[in-house]
Design a protein around this motif. Structure first.
Motif, mmCIF file in Angstrom:
data_model
loop_
_atom_site.group_PDB
_atom_site.id
_atom_site.type_symbol
_atom_site.label_atom_id
_atom_site.label_comp_id
_atom_site.label_asym_id
_atom_site.label_seq_id
_atom_site.Cartn_x
_atom_site.Cartn_y
_atom_site.Cartn_z
ATOM 1 N N THR A 8 18.753 20.175 -25.424
ATOM 2 C CA THR A 8 19.074 21.325 -24.579
ATOM 3 C C THR A 8 18.306 22.559 -25.049
ATOM 4 O OG1 THR A 8 21.265 20.418 -24.132
ATOM 5 C CG2 THR A 8 20.938 22.770 -23.696
ATOM 6 N N GLU A 9 18.251 22.736 -26.349
ATOM 7 C CA GLU A 9 17.510 23.872 -26.904
ATOM 8 C C GLU A 9 16.042 23.806 -26.480
ATOM 9 O OE1 GLU A 9 16.804 25.998 -31.256
ATOM 10 O OE2 GLU A 9 17.727 24.010 -31.162
ATOM 11 N N GLN A 10 15.443 22.617 -26.575
ATOM 12 C CA GLN A 10 14.039 22.450 -26.182
ATOM 13 C C GLN A 10 13.865 22.649 -24.679
ATOM 14 O OE1 GLN A 10 11.477 22.069 -28.484
ATOM 15 N NE2 GLN A 10 10.281 22.598 -26.674
ATOM 16 N N LEU A 11 14.828 22.166 -23.886
ATOM 17 C CA LEU A 11 14.781 22.362 -22.439
ATOM 18 C C LEU A 11 14.748 23.850 -22.102
ATOM 19 C CD1 LEU A 11 15.068 21.437 -19.446
ATOM 20 C CD2 LEU A 11 17.560 21.517 -19.819
ATOM 21 N N ILE A 12 15.566 24.627 -22.775
ATOM 22 C CA ILE A 12 15.608 26.071 -22.522
ATOM 23 C C ILE A 12 14.268 26.708 -22.894
ATOM 24 C CG2 ILE A 12 16.696 28.253 -23.222
ATOM 25 C CD1 ILE A 12 19.325 26.550 -23.568
ATOM 26 N N LYS A 13 13.707 26.323 -24.050
ATOM 27 C CA LYS A 13 12.404 26.879 -24.451
ATOM 28 C C LYS A 13 11.308 26.462 -23.466
ATOM 29 C CE LYS A 13 12.084 25.514 -28.724
ATOM 30 N NZ LYS A 13 11.666 25.340 -30.122
ATOM 31 N N ASP A 14 11.314 25.194 -23.070
ATOM 32 C CA ASP A 14 10.298 24.713 -22.125
ATOM 33 C C ASP A 14 10.411 25.417 -20.780
ATOM 34 O OD1 ASP A 14 9.318 22.984 -24.055
ATOM 35 O OD2 ASP A 14 10.299 21.202 -23.231
ATOM 36 N N THR A 15 11.636 25.664 -20.360
ATOM 37 C CA THR A 15 11.857 26.370 -19.096
ATOM 38 C C THR A 15 11.368 27.811 -19.203
ATOM 39 O OG1 THR A 15 13.757 24.962 -18.599
ATOM 40 C CG2 THR A 15 13.593 27.045 -17.397
ATOM 41 N N ALA A 16 11.691 28.469 -20.300
ATOM 42 C CA ALA A 16 11.218 29.842 -20.506
ATOM 43 C C ALA A 16 9.694 29.874 -20.532
ATOM 44 C CB ALA A 16 11.789 30.406 -21.805
ATOM 45 N N LYS A 17 9.113 28.911 -21.203
ATOM 46 C CA LYS A 17 7.647 28.815 -21.274
ATOM 47 C C LYS A 17 7.051 28.635 -19.872
ATOM 48 C CE LYS A 17 4.526 25.582 -23.537
ATOM 49 N NZ LYS A 17 4.458 24.528 -24.540
ATOM 50 N N GLN A 18 7.664 27.799 -19.066
ATOM 51 C CA GLN A 18 7.205 27.581 -17.689
ATOM 52 C C GLN A 18 7.303 28.881 -16.885
ATOM 53 O OE1 GLN A 18 5.774 24.954 -16.230
ATOM 54 N NE2 GLN A 18 5.773 25.807 -14.168
ATOM 55 N N LEU A 19 8.432 29.559 -17.001
ATOM 56 C CA LEU A 19 8.615 30.813 -16.260
ATOM 57 C C LEU A 19 7.622 31.875 -16.726
ATOM 58 C CD1 LEU A 19 12.518 31.041 -16.097
ATOM 59 C CD2 LEU A 19 10.959 30.623 -14.185
ATOM 60 N N PHE A 21 4.738 31.567 -18.736
ATOM 61 C CA PHE A 21 3.305 31.251 -18.803
ATOM 62 C C PHE A 21 2.727 30.656 -17.528
ATOM 63 C CE2 PHE A 21 4.252 30.199 -23.501
ATOM 64 C CZ PHE A 21 4.402 31.536 -23.785
ATOM 65 N N ALA A 22 3.489 29.800 -16.844
ATOM 66 C CA ALA A 22 2.957 29.151 -15.656
ATOM 67 C C ALA A 22 3.219 29.963 -14.393
ATOM 68 C CB ALA A 22 3.539 27.747 -15.508
ATOM 69 N N GLU A 23 4.371 30.638 -14.357
ATOM 70 C CA GLU A 23 4.745 31.379 -13.152
ATOM 71 C C GLU A 23 4.551 32.885 -13.291
ATOM 72 O OE1 GLU A 23 8.601 30.104 -11.714
ATOM 73 O OE2 GLU A 23 8.179 28.039 -12.354
ATOM 74 N N GLY A 24 4.278 33.363 -14.493
ATOM 75 C CA GLY A 24 4.012 34.781 -14.696
ATOM 76 C C GLY A 24 5.231 35.668 -14.644
ATOM 77 N N LYS A 25 6.410 35.091 -14.798
ATOM 78 C CA LYS A 25 7.643 35.875 -14.758
ATOM 79 C C LYS A 25 7.968 36.360 -16.171
ATOM 80 C CE LYS A 25 9.274 33.414 -10.730
ATOM 81 N NZ LYS A 25 10.234 32.452 -10.197
ATOM 82 N N ARG A 97 -3.249 25.378 -16.919
ATOM 83 C CA ARG A 97 -1.874 24.871 -16.985
ATOM 84 C C ARG A 97 -0.893 26.026 -17.160
ATOM 85 N NH1 ARG A 97 0.441 21.258 -21.830
ATOM 86 N NH2 ARG A 97 2.507 20.918 -20.996
ATOM 87 N N TYR A 98 -1.254 26.979 -18.006
ATOM 88 C CA TYR A 98 -0.418 28.153 -18.281
ATOM 89 C C TYR A 98 -1.243 29.418 -18.068
ATOM 90 C CZ TYR A 98 2.766 24.846 -20.514
ATOM 91 O OH TYR A 98 3.606 23.799 -20.773
ATOM 92 N N PRO A 99 -1.485 29.795 -16.807
ATOM 93 C CA PRO A 99 -2.403 30.899 -16.528
ATOM 94 C C PRO A 99 -1.972 32.264 -17.055
ATOM 95 C CG PRO A 99 -1.311 30.156 -14.523
ATOM 96 C CD PRO A 99 -0.940 29.200 -15.601
ATOM 97 N N TYR A 100 -0.695 32.436 -17.380
ATOM 98 C CA TYR A 100 -0.230 33.747 -17.830
ATOM 99 C C TYR A 100 -0.003 33.806 -19.338
ATOM 100 C CZ TYR A 100 0.381 34.512 -12.874
ATOM 101 O OH TYR A 100 0.150 34.636 -11.524
ATOM 102 N N ARG A 101 -0.326 32.730 -20.052
ATOM 103 C CA ARG A 101 -0.042 32.699 -21.489
ATOM 104 C C ARG A 101 -0.816 33.778 -22.240
ATOM 105 N NH1 ARG A 101 -1.020 27.366 -24.785
ATOM 106 N NH2 ARG A 101 -3.120 27.802 -24.098
#
Length: 195
Positions: A8-19, A21-25, A97-101
């Protein structure tokens, strides 16, 4: 003693990373992260105490991943031309893959006044600059200050990513079309450096 659900902890980090780095939020709230991860906001707070703690952890991991990726290519024993070609390919693949990183990392470095100028980092950069200088001395690349070469290389790769939203509007392109353009750019950058 209770055990933590690292999944669950990793899921939260991966989701935050997606938001982030990938979505620019970059300003996603704890609730937005929880909703995207399909977990209760209380779990985000349980694992990370606050949005800022999660933000800091994701930032540190992003910075380490970026540096590690670049180091792996730069420290390889492959010939210089191949090393640069590989760097361009790896950098743009990850950046697509992560355009906003990169924006995220730079924003956080400026916000927190964190410049990771460790001695080991400076030594790695100096080793690369010396390699660039040797290639210039051999006549394999245009002679200039090796720092300019390095800044030019990373500018050619990063600028189209930083300006992607504007470029997509100006060129009338969707994400898929723009990614295809960036794929073409890999070879173009290499040809600019090695005409």
């Amino acid at each position: 003693m209770t055990s933590r659900d690292t999944g669950t902890e990793q899921l939260i980090k991966d989701t935050a990373k997606q938001l982030f780095f990938a979505e620019g939020k970059l300003h996603a709230t704890t609730q937005e992260i929880a909703d995207a991860a399909r977990v209760n906001r209380t779990l985000v707070n349980y694992y990370f105490r606050s949005r800022d703690a999660l933000f800091d952890q994701v930032f540190n991991e992003a910075q380490e991943a970026l540096v590690s990726m670049i180091d792996e290519v730069m420290e390889s024993d492959m010939p210089f031309r191949q090393k640069i070609e590989n760097l361009i390919s790896v950098f743009l693949k990850e950046a697509m893959r992560y355009p906003y990183r990169e924006i995220f990392v730079i924003t956080e470095m400026n916000r927190n006044d964190v410049i990771n100028a460790k001695k080991a980092r400076a030594e790695k950069v100096n080793t690369f600059l010396e390699e660039v200088q040797r290639e210039m001395d051999k006549g394999n690349i245009k002679r200039m200050n090796p720092r300019h070469f390095t800044m030019n290389l990373f500018s050619l790769m990063a600028y189209p990513l930083v300006t992607a939203p504007l470029n997509k509007i100006l060129f009338g392109m969707n994400d898929e079309e723009y990614n295809a353009l960036l794929e073409e750019r890999k070879q173009l950058i290499f040809e600019i450096i090695f005409p």
